[in-house]
Design a protein around this motif. Structure first.
Motif, mmCIF file in Angstrom:
data_model
loop_
_atom_site.group_PDB
_atom_site.id
_atom_site.type_symbol
_atom_site.label_atom_id
_atom_site.label_comp_id
_atom_site.label_asym_id
_atom_site.label_seq_id
_atom_site.Cartn_x
_atom_site.Cartn_y
_atom_site.Cartn_z
ATOM 1 N N LYS A 177 46.220 33.634 46.804
ATOM 2 C CA LYS A 177 44.847 34.029 46.501
ATOM 3 C C LYS A 177 44.548 35.372 47.156
ATOM 4 C CE LYS A 177 40.039 32.722 47.505
ATOM 5 N NZ LYS A 177 39.153 31.691 48.104
ATOM 6 N N ILE A 179 41.364 38.285 47.935
ATOM 7 C CA ILE A 179 39.948 38.641 47.950
ATOM 8 C C ILE A 179 39.897 40.164 48.050
ATOM 9 C CG2 ILE A 179 37.724 38.368 49.112
ATOM 10 C CD1 ILE A 179 38.907 35.801 50.383
ATOM 11 N N ASN A 181 37.643 43.923 47.789
ATOM 12 C CA ASN A 181 36.374 44.644 47.849
ATOM 13 C C ASN A 181 36.519 45.906 47.009
ATOM 14 O OD1 ASN A 181 34.643 46.833 49.913
ATOM 15 N ND2 ASN A 181 33.635 45.097 48.938
ATOM 16 N N GLU A 184 32.161 47.281 41.200
ATOM 17 C CA GLU A 184 32.018 46.340 40.085
ATOM 18 C C GLU A 184 32.527 46.910 38.762
ATOM 19 O OE1 GLU A 184 28.117 44.775 39.651
ATOM 20 O OE2 GLU A 184 28.037 43.905 41.669
ATOM 21 N N GLN A 187 36.281 46.098 38.463
ATOM 22 C CA GLN A 187 36.763 44.774 38.841
ATOM 23 C C GLN A 187 37.515 44.074 37.706
ATOM 24 O OE1 GLN A 187 33.569 42.459 40.549
ATOM 25 N NE2 GLN A 187 33.350 43.825 42.317
ATOM 26 N N LYS A 191 41.433 42.931 37.890
ATOM 27 C CA LYS A 191 41.785 41.522 37.709
ATOM 28 C C LYS A 191 42.833 41.339 36.625
ATOM 29 C CE LYS A 191 39.596 36.979 37.222
ATOM 30 N NZ LYS A 191 38.303 36.257 37.119
ATOM 31 N N GLU A 203 44.925 33.372 42.119
ATOM 32 C CA GLU A 203 43.463 33.368 42.214
ATOM 33 C C GLU A 203 42.979 34.727 42.724
ATOM 34 O OE1 GLU A 203 39.895 30.594 44.154
ATOM 35 O OE2 GLU A 203 42.007 30.063 44.428
ATOM 36 N N ILE A 204 41.984 35.298 42.023
ATOM 37 C CA ILE A 204 41.468 36.625 42.372
ATOM 38 C C ILE A 204 39.959 36.542 42.520
ATOM 39 C CG2 ILE A 204 41.296 39.049 41.670
ATOM 40 C CD1 ILE A 204 43.734 38.429 39.785
ATOM 41 N N GLU A 205 39.461 36.941 43.688
ATOM 42 C CA GLU A 205 38.025 36.961 43.937
ATOM 43 C C GLU A 205 37.610 38.351 44.410
ATOM 44 O OE1 GLU A 205 36.754 33.977 46.644
ATOM 45 O OE2 GLU A 205 37.406 32.287 45.368
ATOM 46 N N PHE A 206 36.328 38.655 44.198
ATOM 47 C CA PHE A 206 35.800 39.934 44.636
ATOM 48 C C PHE A 206 34.688 39.708 45.652
ATOM 49 C CE2 PHE A 206 37.855 40.889 40.662
ATOM 50 C CZ PHE A 206 38.528 42.078 40.938
ATOM 51 N N GLU A 207 34.760 40.452 46.743
ATOM 52 C CA GLU A 207 33.820 40.315 47.844
ATOM 53 C C GLU A 207 32.852 41.490 47.852
ATOM 54 O OE1 GLU A 207 31.612 39.197 50.505
ATOM 55 O OE2 GLU A 207 33.394 37.902 50.494
#
Length: 214
Positions: A177, A179, A181, A184, A187, A191, A203-207
């Motif tokens: 995974k 995370i 920064n 937007e 992004q 991804k 898993e890819i998340e943005f902070e």
């Protein structure tokens, strides 16, 4: 082990125009000094790219596939480099355009006309001939390259991809995974590219808050 599409590699190179053997780009500091091209403001180092994803010019990208790590001399035709010269991009521009910008046009001067970068080829009779082609359009190239290694570490792959976009992007990798920064606006691009280039990351998340360390 030979390279394949999707591999991340570390690459050193010296790039020359074939017709006159003139160096126009390189990655090694010692070579830069040898060719009297050293710029103290520039950081010289091997680049890290993902093969098959247009991180470099098409001809070089293709030529580096199915190769063992090592040194090679690769010739690239203009159409697989910066393209053939498009004569429709050579335009006559009224001298008044330059007068308004307090520019005295002369051959070889690089100019910005309405956001387009061009080089002046000639100036006479109140009109200026400007070439908006890439400076290397129409030129066959020679790359002296060294594939230093194939990169297998997931974190290094991710870092090299994000650095191609911006050195300021921060991330934290936790097993499979990540995370990130990042602005937007980019992004979705980030991804989708990670999914294709580094499928080991599930898993890819943005902070929204800044991340201190990678």
């Amino acid at each position: 082990m030979k390279t394949k599409i999707g591999d991340f590699i570390e690459l050193d190179y010296v790039a020359k125009t074939k017709n006159d053997n003139k160096v126009f780009d390189l990655t090694n500091e010692e070579k830069a000094k040898e060719f009297n091209l050293y710029d103290e403001k520039r950081s010289y180092h091997a680049i890290k790219i993902c093969l098959g994803y247009n991180d470099i010019i098409p001809g070089l990208d293709e030529a580096l596939i199915d190769k063992e790590p090592g040194k090679y001399v690769i010739e690239i035709k203009a159409e697989k480099a910066f393209g053939n010269k498009d004569h429709s991009l050579i335009k006559l521009v009224p001298n008044s355009v330059f007068t308004k910008q307090n520019i005295k046009p002369f051959p070889g001067l690089m100019v910005n006309i309405d956001g387009f970068i061009g080089v002046i080829r000639s100036s006479s009779s109140g009109r200026v001939l400007v070439d908006f082609n890439h400076p290397l359009a129409g030129k066959d190239l020679v790359y002296e390259v060294e594939i230093k290694r194939i990169i297998n570490d997931i974190k290094e792959k991710l870092e090299s991809f994000l650095d191609l976009i911006s050195k300021d992007i921060k991330f934290k990798l936790e097993n499979d995974k990540v995370i990130i920064n990042a602005d937007e606006k980019i992004q979705n691009y980030i991804k989708e590219e990670i999914k294709k280039r580094i499928p080991e990351i599930k898993e890819i998340e943005f902070e929204k808050q800044p991340l201190e360390n990678k």
